[in-house]
Design a protein around this motif. Structure first.
Motif, PDB file in Angstrom:
ATOM      1  N   THR B 222      -6.435   3.117   8.412  1.00  0.00           N
ATOM      2  CA  THR B 222      -6.005   4.285   7.635  1.00  0.00           C
ATOM      3  C   THR B 222      -7.023   4.686   6.567  1.00  0.00           C
ATOM      4  O   THR B 222      -6.760   5.586   5.774  1.00  0.00           O
ATOM      5  N   ALA B 223      -8.155   4.020   6.583  1.00  0.00           N
ATOM      6  CA  ALA B 223      -9.158   4.276   5.534  1.00  0.00           C
ATOM      7  C   ALA B 223      -9.541   5.751   5.485  1.00  0.00           C
ATOM      8  O   ALA B 223      -9.654   6.332   4.398  1.00  0.00           O
ATOM      9  N   ASP B 224      -9.719   6.368   6.645  1.00  0.00           N
ATOM     10  CA  ASP B 224     -10.131   7.774   6.703  1.00  0.00           C
ATOM     11  C   ASP B 224      -9.076   8.698   6.101  1.00  0.00           C
ATOM     12  O   ASP B 224      -9.381   9.785   5.648  1.00  0.00           O
ATOM     13  N   GLN B 225      -7.825   8.235   6.173  1.00  0.00           N
ATOM     14  CA  GLN B 225      -6.718   9.089   5.735  1.00  0.00           C
ATOM     15  C   GLN B 225      -6.231   8.743   4.326  1.00  0.00           C
ATOM     16  O   GLN B 225      -5.372   9.422   3.795  1.00  0.00           O
ATOM     17  N   SER B 226      -6.775   7.678   3.733  1.00  0.00           N
ATOM     18  CA  SER B 226      -6.316   7.262   2.407  1.00  0.00           C
ATOM     19  C   SER B 226      -7.035   8.046   1.315  1.00  0.00           C
ATOM     20  O   SER B 226      -8.167   8.488   1.499  1.00  0.00           O
ATOM     21  N   GLY B 227      -6.383   8.209   0.177  1.00  0.00           N
ATOM     22  CA  GLY B 227      -7.037   8.917  -0.907  1.00  0.00           C
ATOM     23  C   GLY B 227      -6.096   9.170  -2.051  1.00  0.00           C
ATOM     24  O   GLY B 227      -5.013   8.599  -2.126  1.00  0.00           O
ATOM     25  N   PHE B 228      -6.550  10.069  -2.936  1.00  0.00           N
ATOM     26  CA  PHE B 228      -5.742  10.407  -4.104  1.00  0.00           C
ATOM     27  C   PHE B 228      -4.979  11.686  -3.770  1.00  0.00           C
ATOM     28  O   PHE B 228      -5.558  12.699  -3.418  1.00  0.00           O
ATOM     29  N   GLU B 229      -3.658  11.619  -3.874  1.00  0.00           N
ATOM     30  CA  GLU B 229      -2.854  12.773  -3.469  1.00  0.00           C
ATOM     31  C   GLU B 229      -2.203  13.420  -4.682  1.00  0.00           C
ATOM     32  O   GLU B 229      -1.668  12.739  -5.557  1.00  0.00           O
ATOM     33  N   ILE B 230      -2.250  14.763  -4.709  1.00  0.00           N
ATOM     34  CA  ILE B 230      -1.590  15.518  -5.775  1.00  0.00           C
ATOM     35  C   ILE B 230      -0.506  16.353  -5.105  1.00  0.00           C
ATOM     36  O   ILE B 230      -0.779  17.076  -4.149  1.00  0.00           O
ATOM     37  N   ALA B 231       0.729  16.216  -5.608  1.00  0.00           N
ATOM     38  CA  ALA B 231       1.835  17.009  -5.074  1.00  0.00           C
ATOM     39  C   ALA B 231       2.255  18.026  -6.120  1.00  0.00           C
ATOM     40  O   ALA B 231       2.386  17.694  -7.304  1.00  0.00           O
ATOM     41  N   THR B 232       2.435  19.259  -5.690  1.00  0.00           N
ATOM     42  CA  THR B 232       2.778  20.338  -6.629  1.00  0.00           C
ATOM     43  C   THR B 232       4.140  20.928  -6.299  1.00  0.00           C
ATOM     44  O   THR B 232       4.679  20.670  -5.219  1.00  0.00           O
ATOM     45  N   ASN B 233       4.642  21.762  -7.224  1.00  0.00           N
ATOM     46  CA  ASN B 233       5.970  22.349  -6.996  1.00  0.00           C
ATOM     47  C   ASN B 233       5.900  23.584  -6.107  1.00  0.00           C
ATOM     48  O   ASN B 233       6.915  24.101  -5.676  1.00  0.00           O
ATOM     49  N   MET B 262      -2.443  18.119  -1.951  1.00  0.00           N
ATOM     50  CA  MET B 262      -3.898  18.045  -1.726  1.00  0.00           C
ATOM     51  C   MET B 262      -4.291  16.573  -1.776  1.00  0.00           C
ATOM     52  O   MET B 262      -3.863  15.848  -2.673  1.00  0.00           O
ATOM     53  N   THR B 263      -5.068  16.155  -0.779  1.00  0.00           N
ATOM     54  CA  THR B 263      -5.497  14.752  -0.765  1.00  0.00           C
ATOM     55  C   THR B 263      -7.024  14.707  -0.831  1.00  0.00           C
ATOM     56  O   THR B 263      -7.702  15.402  -0.063  1.00  0.00           O
ATOM     57  N   PHE B 264      -7.518  13.867  -1.752  1.00  0.00           N
ATOM     58  CA  PHE B 264      -8.967  13.742  -1.948  1.00  0.00           C
ATOM     59  C   PHE B 264      -9.412  12.372  -1.455  1.00  0.00           C
ATOM     60  O   PHE B 264      -8.742  11.361  -1.731  1.00  0.00           O
ATOM     61  N   GLN B 265     -10.551  12.374  -0.740  1.00  0.00           N
ATOM     62  CA  GLN B 265     -11.028  11.093  -0.190  1.00  0.00           C
ATOM     63  C   GLN B 265     -11.778  10.326  -1.275  1.00  0.00           C
ATOM     64  O   GLN B 265     -12.994  10.375  -1.372  1.00  0.00           O
ATOM     65  N   THR B 266     -10.998   9.632  -2.054  1.00  0.00           N
ATOM     66  CA  THR B 266     -11.594   8.852  -3.147  1.00  0.00           C
ATOM     67  C   THR B 266     -10.637   7.764  -3.612  1.00  0.00           C
ATOM     68  O   THR B 266      -9.430   7.864  -3.386  1.00  0.00           O
ATOM     69  N   ASN B 267     -11.211   6.772  -4.236  1.00  0.00           N
ATOM     70  CA  ASN B 267     -10.354   5.761  -4.857  1.00  0.00           C
ATOM     71  C   ASN B 267     -10.590   5.752  -6.378  1.00  0.00           C
ATOM     72  O   ASN B 267     -10.298   4.791  -7.061  1.00  0.00           O
ATOM     73  N   ASN B 268     -11.145   6.872  -6.841  1.00  0.00           N
ATOM     74  CA  ASN B 268     -11.454   7.003  -8.261  1.00  0.00           C
ATOM     75  C   ASN B 268     -10.648   8.166  -8.839  1.00  0.00           C
ATOM     76  O   ASN B 268     -10.908   9.337  -8.541  1.00  0.00           O
ATOM     77  N   ALA B 269      -9.664   7.849  -9.665  1.00  0.00           N
ATOM     78  CA  ALA B 269      -8.774   8.869 -10.218  1.00  0.00           C
ATOM     79  C   ALA B 269      -9.525   9.860 -11.120  1.00  0.00           C
ATOM     80  O   ALA B 269      -9.196  11.045 -11.177  1.00  0.00           O
ATOM     81  N   ALA B 270     -10.562   9.366 -11.794  1.00  0.00           N
ATOM     82  CA  ALA B 270     -11.306  10.228 -12.730  1.00  0.00           C
ATOM     83  C   ALA B 270     -11.962  11.409 -12.013  1.00  0.00           C
ATOM     84  O   ALA B 270     -12.038  12.515 -12.566  1.00  0.00           O
ATOM     85  N   SER B 271     -12.365  11.156 -10.777  1.00  0.00           N
ATOM     86  CA  SER B 271     -13.099  12.196 -10.055  1.00  0.00           C
ATOM     87  C   SER B 271     -12.216  13.384  -9.669  1.00  0.00           C
ATOM     88  O   SER B 271     -12.728  14.451  -9.326  1.00  0.00           O
ATOM     89  N   GLU B 287       3.799  17.608  -9.621  1.00  0.00           N
ATOM     90  CA  GLU B 287       5.009  16.769  -9.497  1.00  0.00           C
ATOM     91  C   GLU B 287       4.666  15.289  -9.422  1.00  0.00           C
ATOM     92  O   GLU B 287       5.381  14.443  -9.933  1.00  0.00           O
ATOM     93  N   SER B 288       3.561  15.003  -8.743  1.00  0.00           N
ATOM     94  CA  SER B 288       3.116  13.601  -8.691  1.00  0.00           C
ATOM     95  C   SER B 288       1.632  13.558  -8.391  1.00  0.00           C
ATOM     96  O   SER B 288       1.084  14.495  -7.822  1.00  0.00           O
ATOM     97  N   ALA B 289       1.042  12.455  -8.800  1.00  0.00           N
ATOM     98  CA  ALA B 289      -0.385  12.260  -8.507  1.00  0.00           C
ATOM     99  C   ALA B 289      -0.630  10.770  -8.396  1.00  0.00           C
ATOM    100  O   ALA B 289      -0.104   9.994  -9.196  1.00  0.00           O
ATOM    101  N   GLY B 290      -1.357  10.365  -7.376  1.00  0.00           N
ATOM    102  CA  GLY B 290      -1.626   8.931  -7.225  1.00  0.00           C
ATOM    103  C   GLY B 290      -2.303   8.619  -5.911  1.00  0.00           C
ATOM    104  O   GLY B 290      -2.474   9.505  -5.059  1.00  0.00           O
ATOM    105  N   PHE B 291      -2.679   7.341  -5.796  1.00  0.00           N
ATOM    106  CA  PHE B 291      -3.338   6.932  -4.555  1.00  0.00           C
ATOM    107  C   PHE B 291      -2.303   6.813  -3.446  1.00  0.00           C
ATOM    108  O   PHE B 291      -1.202   6.316  -3.667  1.00  0.00           O
ATOM    109  N   LYS B 292      -2.664   7.254  -2.243  1.00  0.00           N
ATOM    110  CA  LYS B 292      -1.717   7.220  -1.129  1.00  0.00           C
ATOM    111  C   LYS B 292      -2.430   6.789   0.144  1.00  0.00           C
ATOM    112  O   LYS B 292      -3.547   7.204   0.424  1.00  0.00           O
ATOM    113  N   ARG B 293      -1.743   5.911   0.889  1.00  0.00           N
ATOM    114  CA  ARG B 293      -2.272   5.467   2.181  1.00  0.00           C
ATOM    115  C   ARG B 293      -1.255   5.905   3.235  1.00  0.00           C
ATOM    116  O   ARG B 293      -0.055   5.742   3.022  1.00  0.00           O
ATOM    117  N   PRO B 294      -1.692   6.420   4.392  1.00  0.00           N
ATOM    118  CA  PRO B 294      -0.731   6.821   5.418  1.00  0.00           C
ATOM    119  C   PRO B 294       0.039   5.600   5.924  1.00  0.00           C
ATOM    120  O   PRO B 294      -0.485   4.489   5.940  1.00  0.00           O
TER     121      PRO B 294
END
Lengths: 391, 326
Positions: B222-233, B262-271, B287-294
């Motif tokens: 799932t590495a290709d699909q993992s990243g930082f996900e932002i969920a909006t209203n 929106m999902t960003f391919q990164t493990n760095n929240a600052a970016s 609504e939420s923001a955090g690292f997510k793995r499929p």
């Protein structure tokens, strides 16, 4: 490991049998038949059943010893009727499912994943099917042996031969049952087809017996007619001599030609000779026909298991030739003695006697050897199928 | 990683026309819990049955426990719980264990001790004298699991072990699997329950139409699909997405089906902070923001969808199986 696995399979088979009510029912029936055997007796007047007496001319202690009486009961109905028909059918009903259940989906996978060769697994399972019969026959035979010892006063351990003999008989049928069960995975199909196969063997066996009796009857007929012809010739020669002594014309001599259709002087002076010769030709034709058919059936029988002949081995072993001759004598006396020329050949009691003798003298190697060869080939085929099959 | 199962090019053709397996390559390492997934008809059970010698492969290279498939010494160290098993109903729970233990060649004394130990392990000690015919499906499954462990196997192969088992029983089974793993045993699981596999498996393989489509650890897969996900209203329109993607040092935006994420391919929240700022500037509520793995289910569905239409036996050119993604 082999011993542990084999022991486990046999214990499992015992538990399976134990769980089936039919096993205990059959065992109970066997004990009931032993009780019936024990209730029979013989005295100076005839046969007894509990407190009833049945008078008999032949079955008295004067002619038949107690030991022979009980041996006869054992070999005439105990084994051939009870053990090899009634018990065998119950055993088939109880064990027909062993192989189909073993190869059914969900049951076979855990066993095949164990470190045991498939051929060994199949053959051991097959052997467990024989366990049913072994236990039943053991109980029946030991029971009968005790009855013979206590009531007949003779401890005949040879009776125990019934165990391997009945087991051999059942193994022929069970090999077929296992084969059908393996192919079809169906208990019903295995049971029904085995009973049909058994019926087919019985028909072949019965045909074999009848054809041998016919053949022997026709041989006796040929022998009788040859003797008759010799007597007719003798009679004709005496007649010719008489005619010549009396200076009477003899047909066939100079100036006295043979009547039309007659081939020699003897026939001309004794017309019955002509008829006898023509009947001899008929008898020889009949003999050739029956001999050919008997040979065909025996060839077919050779490749099939010999169920009845195998069971008869017990009688051969338990009843001496002397006793058998005595019994055949009784039998002959009880048959109508006057057979006429018009009776069929097999109606001659001598034909029955000779065919019984032929059956009794059949080679043990042929009876058991060819039957076990059939079983070996069938089980070999089963192993090949079982080893190669995906489950 | 020393391989307990190391097989390549496994093929199985039924009746000379139905290709159940079309060249499976599979490696299972010592001491791991390995999950085999796949839709119905993918060939999972066929593969398991080949390893346990229940069926014969048309072609197969490799070893199981360092021996050729079918080797008696290897089988002695394999425990197997088949799917839809049917143990003799006339035996008690204890007798089932002792029977299969004996079939593995275990002596009487050891069998008795092991049976008691395993009956306790699977929670069936109070039922050990009852006949299997009176057991529920879940109870039979527990006894089946114990049966697979009777020979102290190095490799435990379980085909749908939690089938018919209630939630608490499933948890018990998971705990047993973890315990077995801790003891250094290798566990090969074949199951449809992806969430359960995800909880216990170290590595998984996904089979589709007779081929291993992918295998590896869940993280690797799932590495290709993992990243930082932002969920909006509210949905984020394409223009705004394009603007965010052009922001300096912003990580790659992964494709997603949900317009409000929106999902960003990164493990760095600052970016991803500039992206959050951009969204907030447009008055979009986060609504939420955090690292997510499929999840394994997402991965499974993705693999199955990718291979959709690739029917078994219908493909003339066999597709090669992929190795571990690492």
């Amino acid at each position: 490991m082999i011993i542990t696995q084999t022991k486990a399979i046999f214990i499992d088979a015992y538990r399976e049998l134990n769980a089936k009510k039919l096993f205990w029912l059959t065992l109970g029936l066997n004990l009931l038949v032993v009780a019936l055997y024990a209730s029979l007796g013989i005295n100076e007047k005839g046969v007894t059943l509990l407190h009833w007496n049945f008078e008999s001319r032949f079955f008295t202690t004067a002619l038949v010893s107690k030991e022979l009486f009980y041996t006869l009961q054992f070999t005439t109905w105990g084994v051939p009727i009870w053990l090899t028909w009634a018990t065998a059918i119950l055993a088939l009903i109880s064990t027909a499912g062993i192989i189909p259940e073993m190869v059914s989906g969900g049951a076979i996978e855990p066993v095949l994943s164990k470190p045991i060769g498939r051929s060994r697994l199949f053959l051991t399972k097959y052997m467990t099917g024989l366990l049913f019969v072994a236990l039943q026959v053991l109980v029946f035979t030991v029971g009968c042996m005790l009855v013979m010892g206590i009531r007949g006063g003779a401890w005949n351990f040879n009776l125990l031969l019934a165990i391997p003999i009945v087991l051999a008989f059942f193994s022929y049928l069970y090999a077929f049952c296992a084969f059908v069960g393996l192919i079809t995975k169906s208990t019903i199909a295995a049971l029904l087809l085995t009973i049909l196969f058994w019926l087919a063997i019985w028909i072949v066996n019965t045909g074999d017996q009848m054809l041998i009796m016919q053949r022997e009857g026709s041989i006796i007929q040929v022998e009788d007619r040859q003797l008759d012809i010799e007597k007719q010739i003798e009679f004709a020669d005496k007649r010719i001599e008489q005619l010549r002594e009396q200076d009477k014309p003899v047909p066939g001599d100079e100036g006295n030609p043979l009547p039309d259709g007659y081939e020699d002087i003897q026939e001309a002076v004794n017309p019955a000779l002509r008829m006898s010769r023509s009947r001899l030709v008929e008898a020889k034709e009949s003999q050739a026909t029956w001999t050919a058919w008997a040979a065909r059936v025996i060839t077919l029988k050779t490749i099939l298991p010999k169920t009845q002949d195998t069971v008869r081995l017990l009688e051969r072993h338990l009843i001496t030739d002397e006793d058998m001759a005595k019994l055949m004598g009784f039998d002959a006396q009880s048959q109508p003695q006057n057979t006429s020329e018009n009776d069929p050949a097999f109606a001659d009691p001598r034909a029955a006697e000779r065919s019984a003798e032929i059956m009794r003298k059949r080679s043990i190697t042929w009876v058991l050897g060819t039957s076990f060869a059939y079983e070996f080939l069938l089980l070999g085929l089963c192993c090949v199928i079982f080893v190669r099959r995906d489950f | 990683m020393s391989a307990v199962i190391d097989i390549t090019g496994v093929e199985k053709t039924y009746n000379r026309r139905i290709k159940a397996l079309r060249g499976v390559d599979l490696q299972v390492g010592k001491g791991e819990i390995f999950g085999l997934l796949g839709p119905n008809g993918a060939g999972k059970s066929t593969l398991v049955k080949i390893v346990t010698t229940v069926i014969h492969a048309s072609k197969c290279k490799g070893t199981v426990l360092g021996k050729k498939i079918g080797d008696k010494a290897a089988l002695q160290n394999i425990g197997y719980l088949p799917e839809h098993h049917r143990f003799p109903p006339y035996l008690t729970g204890r007798q089932v264990l002792e029977y299969y233990g004996a079939m593995s060649g275990i002596g009487r004394k050891d069998r008795k001790a092991k049976a008691s130990e395993l009956l306790e392990l699977v929670g069936m000690e109070s039922w050990h004298k009852d006949k299997l015919g009176s057991y529920s499906k879940g109870m039979r499954q527990r006894v089946g699991l114990a049966q697979a462990l009777m020979n102290d196997p190095q490799l435990v192969i379980l085909d749908e072990p939690t089938d018919g088992v209630d939630p608490s029983g499933r948890r018990d089974i998971r705990n047993i699997l973890t315990q077995l793993k801790d003891e250094g045993r290798t566990i090969f699981l074949n199951s449809h329950l992806l969430s359960e596999l995800e909880m216990v498996c170290d590595r998984v393989a996904i089979m589709v139409h007779g081929l291993v489509s992918t295998q590896g650890t869940i993280e690797e897969l799932t590495a290709d699909q993992s990243g930082f996900e932002i969920a909006t209203n509210a949905p984020i329109d394409q223009t705004l997405r394009s603007q965010i993607s052009t922001l300096p040092q912003i990580p790659t935006i992964l494709d997603g089906k949900d317009p409000a994420r929106m999902t960003f391919q990164t493990n760095n929240a600052a970016s991803v902070q500039p992206a959050i700022d951009a969204l907030r500037k447009q008055n979009i509520i986060i609504e939420s923001a955090g690292f997510k793995r499929p999840s394994l289910e997402d991965l499974f569905m993705q693999v199955v969808d990718t291979n959709h239409g690739d029917k078994p036996g219908a493909i003339s050119g066999a597709k090669g199986s992929k190795g571990a993604k690492s």
